[in-house]
Motif scaffolding. Structure first.
Motif, PDB file in Angstrom:
ATOM      1  N   VAL A 129       0.875  -1.172   0.000  1.00  0.00           N
ATOM      2  CA  VAL A 129       0.000   0.000   0.000  1.00  0.00           C
ATOM      3  C   VAL A 129       0.910   1.220   0.000  1.00  0.00           C
ATOM      4  CG1 VAL A 129      -1.767   1.302   1.230  1.00  0.00           C
ATOM      5  CG2 VAL A 129      -1.892  -1.197   1.180  1.00  0.00           C
ATOM      6  N   ARG A 130       1.002   1.865  -1.170  1.00  0.00           N
ATOM      7  CA  ARG A 130       1.964   2.947  -1.371  1.00  0.00           C
ATOM      8  C   ARG A 130       1.431   4.314  -0.950  1.00  0.00           C
ATOM      9  NH1 ARG A 130       6.887   2.143  -2.729  1.00  0.00           N
ATOM     10  NH2 ARG A 130       6.763   3.827  -4.206  1.00  0.00           N
ATOM     11  N   ALA A 131       0.081   4.422  -0.800  1.00  0.00           N
ATOM     12  CA  ALA A 131      -0.544   5.684  -0.393  1.00  0.00           C
ATOM     13  C   ALA A 131      -1.939   5.372   0.129  1.00  0.00           C
ATOM     14  CB  ALA A 131      -0.634   6.649  -1.575  1.00  0.00           C
ATOM     15  N   VAL A 132      -2.513   6.348   0.825  1.00  0.00           N
ATOM     16  CA  VAL A 132      -3.876   6.213   1.349  1.00  0.00           C
ATOM     17  C   VAL A 132      -4.699   7.390   0.862  1.00  0.00           C
ATOM     18  CG1 VAL A 132      -5.313   6.116   3.435  1.00  0.00           C
ATOM     19  CG2 VAL A 132      -3.107   4.922   3.382  1.00  0.00           C
ATOM     20  N   ALA A 133      -5.907   7.098   0.399  1.00  0.00           N
ATOM     21  CA  ALA A 133      -6.880   8.128   0.027  1.00  0.00           C
ATOM     22  C   ALA A 133      -7.941   8.106   1.111  1.00  0.00           C
ATOM     23  CB  ALA A 133      -7.476   7.822  -1.341  1.00  0.00           C
ATOM     24  N   SER A 134      -8.022   9.164   1.905  1.00  0.00           N
ATOM     25  CA  SER A 134      -8.856   9.161   3.100  1.00  0.00           C
ATOM     26  C   SER A 134      -9.774  10.380   3.164  1.00  0.00           C
ATOM     27  CB  SER A 134      -7.944   9.150   4.337  1.00  0.00           C
ATOM     28  OG  SER A 134      -8.689   9.208   5.535  1.00  0.00           O
ATOM     29  N   ASP A 135     -10.860  10.221   3.902  1.00  0.00           N
ATOM     30  CA  ASP A 135     -11.773  11.342   4.116  1.00  0.00           C
ATOM     31  C   ASP A 135     -11.384  12.175   5.329  1.00  0.00           C
ATOM     32  OD1 ASP A 135     -12.461   9.583   6.150  1.00  0.00           O
ATOM     33  OD2 ASP A 135     -14.604   9.624   5.745  1.00  0.00           O
ATOM     34  N   THR A 136     -10.278  11.813   5.966  1.00  0.00           N
ATOM     35  CA  THR A 136      -9.799  12.550   7.130  1.00  0.00           C
ATOM     36  C   THR A 136      -8.267  12.564   7.111  1.00  0.00           C
ATOM     37  OG1 THR A 136      -9.980  12.732   9.550  1.00  0.00           O
ATOM     38  CG2 THR A 136      -9.741  10.532   8.666  1.00  0.00           C
ATOM     39  N   PRO A 137      -7.624  13.626   7.597  1.00  0.00           N
ATOM     40  CA  PRO A 137      -6.159  13.659   7.619  1.00  0.00           C
ATOM     41  C   PRO A 137      -5.598  12.517   8.477  1.00  0.00           C
ATOM     42  CG  PRO A 137      -7.066  15.841   8.038  1.00  0.00           C
ATOM     43  CD  PRO A 137      -8.218  14.873   8.089  1.00  0.00           C
ATOM     44  N   LEU A 138      -4.497  11.943   8.031  1.00  0.00           N
ATOM     45  CA  LEU A 138      -3.841  10.852   8.750  1.00  0.00           C
ATOM     46  C   LEU A 138      -2.351  11.142   8.819  1.00  0.00           C
ATOM     47  CD1 LEU A 138      -5.538   7.870   6.859  1.00  0.00           C
ATOM     48  CD2 LEU A 138      -6.106   8.684   9.164  1.00  0.00           C
ATOM     49  N   ASN A 139      -1.704  10.624   9.842  1.00  0.00           N
ATOM     50  CA  ASN A 139      -0.267  10.768   9.996  1.00  0.00           C
ATOM     51  C   ASN A 139       0.366   9.405   9.713  1.00  0.00           C
ATOM     52  OD1 ASN A 139       2.283  11.599  10.591  1.00  0.00           O
ATOM     53  ND2 ASN A 139       1.979  11.674  12.808  1.00  0.00           N
ATOM     54  N   LEU A 140       0.870   9.238   8.480  1.00  0.00           N
ATOM     55  CA  LEU A 140       1.453   7.963   8.065  1.00  0.00           C
ATOM     56  C   LEU A 140       2.830   8.182   7.462  1.00  0.00           C
ATOM     57  CD1 LEU A 140      -1.632   6.292   6.318  1.00  0.00           C
ATOM     58  CD2 LEU A 140      -0.681   5.731   8.561  1.00  0.00           C
ATOM     59  N   ASP A 141       3.522   7.073   7.247  1.00  0.00           N
ATOM     60  CA  ASP A 141       4.862   7.116   6.647  1.00  0.00           C
ATOM     61  C   ASP A 141       4.817   7.061   5.126  1.00  0.00           C
ATOM     62  OD1 ASP A 141       3.979   4.515   6.337  1.00  0.00           O
ATOM     63  OD2 ASP A 141       5.849   3.598   7.015  1.00  0.00           O
ATOM     64  N   ARG A 142       3.661   7.320   4.540  1.00  0.00           N
ATOM     65  CA  ARG A 142       3.488   7.356   3.083  1.00  0.00           C
ATOM     66  C   ARG A 142       2.474   8.435   2.740  1.00  0.00           C
ATOM     67  NH1 ARG A 142       2.317   1.267   3.415  1.00  0.00           N
ATOM     68  NH2 ARG A 142       3.240   1.723   5.395  1.00  0.00           N
TER      69      ARG A 142
END
Length: 163
Positions: A129-142
């Motif tokens: 999973v190279r990226a996340v498309a989210s409806d809320t901000p997230l703090n991730l390493d990608r």
């Protein structure tokens, strides 16, 4: 063939994202095919129709054709579900194949995520999973993109696959 997946739990927005990505990417002159994994039995023909009657009678494959489209149905009679790589071999060549589901396969993916579902993210435990498309901000390493920002997500995918 270049591949990119869209994964996520039920009701995360996968199908809507896939639809928007196909529209966006094909509008740029790039040919796209899609593969959708279904976790349940499904039919593309209907009881009483000739193709359904052929299949129920025992045909292994039924090819339904018209001047607008064709569909090849292969009945898995005591066969294992084909792998993603086996299915991809059945597709005509295109620039990009977008895959909905098949989250355990090794191709690169973007995860669709909606907070309201209450499901955990797949990304932290899955390097594909190279990226996340989210409806809320997230703090991730990608990278994390707004789920509705189709243009930016398409740009990312196309950059990832070299198109």
């Amino acid at each position: 063939m270049r591949l990119y997946g869209v994964v996520g739990w039920k009701n995360a927005g996968k199908t809507g994202l896939m639809e928007r990505l196909v529209t966006e990417i094909t509008s740029r002159g790039i040919s796209v095919s899609t593969v959708k994994h279904a976790h349940h039995s499904f039919d593309v023909d209907h009881p009483g129709k000739d193709s359904h009657r052929h299949r129920v009678a025992g045909a292994t494959e039924v090819l339904l054709a018209s001047r607008n489209r064709f569909a090849l149905m292969h009945e898995l009679r005591n066969e294992d579900e084909p792998s993603l790589s086996e299915l991809l071999q059945k597709l005509a060549p295109v620039d990009l194949v977008l895959i909905e589901g098949y989250k355990r396969d090794s191709h690169p993916k973007v995860e669709a995520h909606r907070t309201v579902t209450g499901n955990p993210l797949i990304a932290p435990d899955d390097p594909t999973v190279r990226a996340v498309a989210s409806d809320t901000p997230l703090n991730l390493d990608r990278p994390v993109f707004d789920l509705d920002d189709t243009t930016v997500i398409a740009d990312f995918i196309l950059s990832e696959v070299g198109l």
